[in-house]
Design an enzyme around this catalytic site. Sequence first.
Site, PDB file in Angstrom:
ATOM      1  N   SER A  35      -4.350   7.111  -1.753  1.00  0.00           N
ATOM      2  CA  SER A  35      -3.149   7.274  -0.922  1.00  0.00           C
ATOM      3  C   SER A  35      -2.384   5.957  -0.924  1.00  0.00           C
ATOM      4  CB  SER A  35      -3.561   7.592   0.522  1.00  0.00           C
ATOM      5  OG  SER A  35      -2.482   7.372   1.417  1.00  0.00           O
ATOM      6  N   TYR A  57      -9.128   6.177   7.791  1.00  0.00           N
ATOM      7  CA  TYR A  57      -8.532   6.808   6.601  1.00  0.00           C
ATOM      8  C   TYR A  57      -8.096   5.733   5.594  1.00  0.00           C
ATOM      9  CZ  TYR A  57      -5.240   9.768   3.943  1.00  0.00           C
ATOM     10  OH  TYR A  57      -4.566  10.447   2.951  1.00  0.00           O
TER      11      TYR A  57
HETATM   12  C1  BMA Z   1      -0.932  10.141   3.152  1.00  0.00           C
HETATM   13  C2  BMA Z   1      -1.292  10.734   4.481  1.00  0.00           C
HETATM   14  C3  BMA Z   1      -0.043  11.208   5.150  1.00  0.00           C
HETATM   15  C4  BMA Z   1       0.965  10.093   5.255  1.00  0.00           C
HETATM   16  C5  BMA Z   1       1.178   9.486   3.878  1.00  0.00           C
HETATM   17  C6  BMA Z   1       2.162   8.338   3.872  1.00  0.00           C
HETATM   18  O1  BMA Z   1      -2.091   9.687   2.502  1.00  0.00           O
HETATM   19  O2  BMA Z   1      -1.892   9.743   5.254  1.00  0.00           O
HETATM   20  O3  BMA Z   1      -0.350  11.696   6.440  1.00  0.00           O
HETATM   21  O4  BMA Z   1       2.180  10.589   5.767  1.00  0.00           O
HETATM   22  O5  BMA Z   1      -0.044   9.071   3.343  1.00  0.00           O
HETATM   23  O6  BMA Z   1       1.794   7.325   4.743  1.00  0.00           O
END
Ligand code: BMA
Length: 250
Positions: free
Chosen positions: A130, A143
């Site tokens: 992410s 996360y």
């Molecule tokens: C992703 C999630 C989403 C978030 C995006 C941008 O991995 O965590 O909920 O909106 O990143 O930050």
Amino acid sequence: MQDPLNKNALIFGGASGIGWAAAQTMMEHGAKVTIADVHRSSECNDAARYIDCDVCKAEQVCAAVRYATERDPLDWLVYSTGIQRYGSVVDTSVEEYDLVQSINARGAFLACRAAIPRMPKGGAIVLVSSVQALACQESVAAYAASKGTLEALTRAMAVDHAKDNIRVNAVLPGTVDTPMVRSSARRFGGADGLEQTLQQWGESHPLGRVGHADEIANLIAFLLSDKASFITGASYRADGGLLAQLAVRL
Ligand code: BMA
């Protein structure tokens, strides 16, 4: 993607969201796809081979890899399993932190540990990380840490397995319209405001919208394909420009 057909692919977390989009894209290109997930979605019922798999359990992850490689070695592995929980370090319980790490990152270690010995030279792995591995919003301590782990694991595996010509890369999506993000939007925007919340979140990306899962799947498919044969240990953002932009306004 113009690889020879009949690649054998395994996708953890392939029943929905980005994983399901990746499964569909690979099937469109002739790959045989096995989905390993905790619950079969109605959409993926007939399309791909499916095995129940809780990625917190090492024996289930190994069983999924064995199932996918019953007849052929494994050409492509995608790890797209993830949950999002909210809280700072102080208000995240130890159990919650462990759960997020276990599903988002430790499961990738288990999957790659079981799969790499069954991959031929030329095999490829993509981990779905992410943008929050690189920069993050408030209250995503567990996360963000799990996604950072995936990033480091990507590089470590790329270095270790380059001699076998197994490539390992990560994709870093911004906000993408998936069940996980919809559940966050429901939580923060309320049931009625879900679409509006998604729209607002989209507006924080320079392209002005949230991404679609198939836009991430296209990147995954490229990184798996032989067209990406000189790319390993890399991280690619697909974030509508989110991380290119400073929050400073003129
Ligand atoms: C992703 C999630 C989403 C978030 C995006 C941008 O991995 O965590 O909920 O909106 O990143 O930050």
